[in-house]
Design a protein around this motif. Structure first.
Motif, PDB file in Angstrom:
ATOM      1  N   THR B  48     -28.474  43.999  -9.910  1.00  0.00           N
ATOM      2  CA  THR B  48     -28.024  43.341 -11.142  1.00  0.00           C
ATOM      3  C   THR B  48     -27.730  44.369 -12.220  1.00  0.00           C
ATOM      4  O   THR B  48     -26.749  44.248 -12.959  1.00  0.00           O
ATOM      5  CB  THR B  48     -29.090  42.344 -11.621  1.00  0.00           C
ATOM      6  N   ASP B 160     -22.783  38.033  -9.273  1.00  0.00           N
ATOM      7  CA  ASP B 160     -24.202  38.305  -9.047  1.00  0.00           C
ATOM      8  C   ASP B 160     -24.832  37.120  -8.329  1.00  0.00           C
ATOM      9  O   ASP B 160     -25.126  36.098  -8.941  1.00  0.00           O
ATOM     10  CB  ASP B 160     -24.901  38.544 -10.394  1.00  0.00           C
ATOM     11  N   GLU B 161     -25.013  37.268  -7.035  1.00  0.00           N
ATOM     12  CA  GLU B 161     -25.566  36.194  -6.192  1.00  0.00           C
ATOM     13  C   GLU B 161     -24.943  34.848  -6.527  1.00  0.00           C
ATOM     14  O   GLU B 161     -25.651  33.889  -6.837  1.00  0.00           O
ATOM     15  CB  GLU B 161     -27.089  36.140  -6.348  1.00  0.00           C
TER      16      GLU B 161
HETATM   17 MG   LIG Z   1     -30.641  40.546  -9.427  1.00  0.00          MG
END
Ligand SMILES: [Mg+2]
Ligand SMILES: Nc1ncnc2c1ncn2[C@@H]1O[C@H](COP(=O)(O)OP(=O)(O)O)[C@@H](O)[C@H]1O
Lengths: 424, 268
Positions: B48, B160-161
């Protein structure tokens, strides 16, 4: 005593109506909840039973009517009222030389507020003469029995028995007609049985509250119409709240967006938050007097901190991903303010506004209780000084209804303006 | 030089208690335009952080970052973000969310209307334009997020995911959608995931990162993303190489986790 009986009646109706509904009203609707085998402890299976709500409200009015002898109720539902009609007691007077003579007192107990004329009686023989008098039910009266007696208390006569029961100054005896006691000076004090009903001075019957409402609606109270009284209170709340919001919301935003503002105002806000607005009433009266300015300053202060805190938490509560997303989509700072931060804070601001309106309504009534020329609080305060309990109760009911109405309006506005609240 | 270039990036977080966390150390990476990179690694390895630096939300403590030759100094519309969840604007309907970027640039309905509708068609939300965000399922919300990002014409898309909060079935459909959008739009994409299968399926290149300090552990070039475009992804998973790579990477991450556990136990 009466209080305990009322409580017992209330509990009995509570339990009784529960049992009756439980056995008589069968659930015919088969919904999901009725199929649950576990409902105790399942919060979702608990919804207000509307029958209970209706019975609850009816019970309040029933008890109110019953214990005030309301004409709206058939008389068999009335709690026993204070004795009315004719009563009689006999007193035995003893002169200084030991001679005794009996005389009767005829008492006409009339309803509160009724006009009656004293019946005529024979004075009788002996040195103690018969008396006659009238009194209002539910009261205690002092009987000056010796006005017409040949030997009076000044001449050394004293009452030694009532209805044959011996009595001395300071003592009390129960006779058929009620309770009799002798004052220190030897006068007879008579209290007929009170029954279980409330004196209208404590609690007037519902219909007298209603008729008082109609009367004040038509002809006003203390030089202003009812709408003026309520309108003034509402006007103060709205103006105070709007001023508080106009200052408080930007202040809250600034505190949520700038270190300096947060640092500067945090101590003030955190200090003012736990100070109940009621505690400011004396200071505001000293500063601004009892006129409109003072009231509006007070409500402004009441709303200000609530709105500032609500706006602050609305801003600090914005998810950083929303801000990041907006920046990545090319939004500028003013655009982020307008399109992300402000709308995102609206649910919190609405929650704050609902709280603030409630607090302001309570505060305005309290401020008017203290000092005002017009307003709902002033109305009930003045009425209480003249023991006009029906106006006091009418005022309390109106204040409650208006407060409730304000909250419902705020909730409707919230549903309409921030439908995403609690669902994000 | 075209593309995203990350040179010797390090990131250290100084904690209030005086200690510091080395979230990234000497990470270098070059992404050509149109490349699809998936990033995998145990949690806490700085994925991240890397993405936030690429997006411009964080300035690295060391190293440089350029996009198409000019340095990255802050967030910009040229680098779009898709978050795991909660980044949509609940106070706007689906269509207003998607048209947010163009509207902020001052465009009018006449300028962006057609394209926004087209994007909504592509992500399969034609009938949900006027719906509120909270009326949509998680998968639909992520499709809105993708469309919103694409409507802004970014050069690079950072995710991000993005599929991390979705259920398995929805997730498979969304993986196909990501591949389709990648092929059709030719965007450069960095996609972070914690699913090894997803990283293999969606990564033309795959980066495995290691924690403490966060760094690049190994890089792969994979054929599966190209194979998967327009196909049933379950067929791709049957590819003999797929299972081999999956086991290899799983073992690698497993070892890293073991090592972390061992180190923390030793420290105690
Ligand atoms: Mg993360
Ligand atoms: N704002 C921050 N302040 C302090 N430490 C941080 C911050 N952001 C991330 N970290 C630390 O940096 C490391 C990497 O975090 P992150 O990039 O979120 O990992 P990942 O996304 O791979 O799970 C973690 O050890 C985390 O605790």
């Amino acid at each position: 005593m009466t209080g305990l009986i009322i409580l017992a009646v209330y509990v009995a109706i509570f339990v009784g109506s529960f049992i009756v509904t439980k056995f008589l009203v069968h659930k015919t609707r088969r919904d999901f909840t009725s199929l649950k085998t576990v409902t105790f402890g399942d919060e979702s299976a608990v919804s207000p039973n509307r029958v209970a709500s209706v019975v609850s409200i009816l019970t309040l009015f029933l008890i109110w009517g019953s214990f005030t002898g309301s004409k709206l109720l058939p008389s068999f539902l009335h709690a026993p009222g204070p004795t009315t009609g004719e009563a009689e007691l006999t007193y035995t007077l003893e002169a200084e030389d030991g001679r005794r003579d009996d005389a009767t007192i005829a008492i006409l107990i009339h309803k509160h507020g009724e006009e009656v004329t004293e019946p005529a009686i024979e004075p009788g023989d002996g040195f103690a003469k018969n008396d006659v008098m009238t009194m209002a039910s539910g009261r205690t009266t002092t009987i000056i029995f010796d006005k017409n007696d040949e030997i009076t208390r000044k001449m050394g006569a004293k009452v030694v028995a009532v209805d044959g029961k011996p009595i001395a100054p300071g003592q009390t005896v129960e006779i058929d007609a009620g309770t009799v006691s002798l004052s220190d000076k030897g006068a007879i004090q008579f209290a007929p049985p009170l029954g279980l009903q409330m004196d209208p001075i404590w609690l007037p019957a519902p219909e007298s509250v209603v008729s008082r409402f109609v009367e004040i609606l038509k002809s006003g109270y203390r030089g202003s119409t009812l709408l003026e009284h309520l309108g003034y209170s509402l006007f103060r709340v709205v103006v105070g709240f709007v001023c508080g919001a106009i200052v408080g919301i930007p202040l809250g935003y600034a505190m949520g967006l700038s270190n300096w503002f947060r640092g500067w105002f945090d101590p003030i806000v955190e200090f003012m938050r736990p100070v109940p607005p009621l505690a400011l009433i004396p200071l505001v009266i000293i500063w601004a007097g009892i006129g409109e300015t003072g009231k509006i300053i007070l409500l402004f202060l009441a709303a200000l901190w609530i709105m500032a805190i609500a706006a602050r938490s609305g801003v600090s509560g914005v998810r950083i991903t929303k801000i990041h997303a907006a920046y990545s989509l090319g939004a500028t700072k003013p655009q982020i303010m307008r399109h992300v931060i402000v709308p995102n804070s609206l649910p919190d601001i609405f929650t704050g506004a609902r709280v603030a309106m409630g607090v302001c309504w309570g505060t305005v009534v309290a401020a008017e209780l203290v000092a005002a020329e017009k307003g709902a609080g002033m109305m009930i305060m003045v009425a209480s000084k003249f023991q006009l309990t029906d106006i006091v109760i009418m005022g309390i009911i109106l204040i409650g209804l208006i407060g409730f109405g304000i909250d419902i309006l705020m909730r409707m506005a919230e549903k309409w303006l921030v439908p995403w609240k609690g669902r994000a | 030089m075209a593309g995203l270039s990350i040179q010797n990036i390090s990131m250290r977080f100084d904690l209030p208690n005086g200690s510091s966390v080395q979230a990234l150390k000497n990470v270098s990476l070059d992404l050509a335009p149109g490349e699809l990179l998936s990033v995998l690694g145990p949690s806490g390895c700085g994925k991240t952080t890397l993405l936030n630096i690429a997006a411009g939300f964080l300035a690295p403590t060391e190293g440089t970052l350029t996009l198409n030759g000019h340095p990255v100094t802050g967030p910009d519309a040229e680098r779009g973000m898709v978050f795991q969840q909660g980044a949509l604007f609940e106070w706007m309907n689906v269509r207003d969310n998607v048209s947010f970027g163009p509207r902020m640039r001052g465009q009018k309905e006449a300028d962006y209307g057609k394209e926004v509708d087209h994007l909504l068609d592509i992500v399969g939300l034609r009938d949900f334009k006027e719906k509120a965000i909270y009326e949509l399922s998680g998968g639909m919300q992520q499709r809105v997020a993708l469309a919103r990002c694409l409507a802004n014409h970014p050069d690079v898309i950072l995710m991000d995911e993005p599929l991390g909060a979705l259920d398995a079935l929805t997730r498979e459909k969304m993986q196909s959608l990501v591949l389709k959008l990648w092929k059709e739009t030719g965007k450069t994409i960095i996609l972070i995931t914690h699913s090894v299968e997803e990283a293999l399926l969606l990564g033309e290149r795959l980066l495995v990162m290691a924690p403490r300090p966060g760094r690049i552990h190994k890089e792969y070039r994979l054929p599966f993303a190209d194979l998967g475009v327009g196909k049933d992804l379950r067929e791709v998973k049957k590819h003999p190489d797929f299972a081999v790579k999956r086991e290899e990477i799983l073992a690698m991450i497993w070892n890293m986790e073991e090592e972390i556990m061992g180190r923390t136990e030793a420290a105690q």
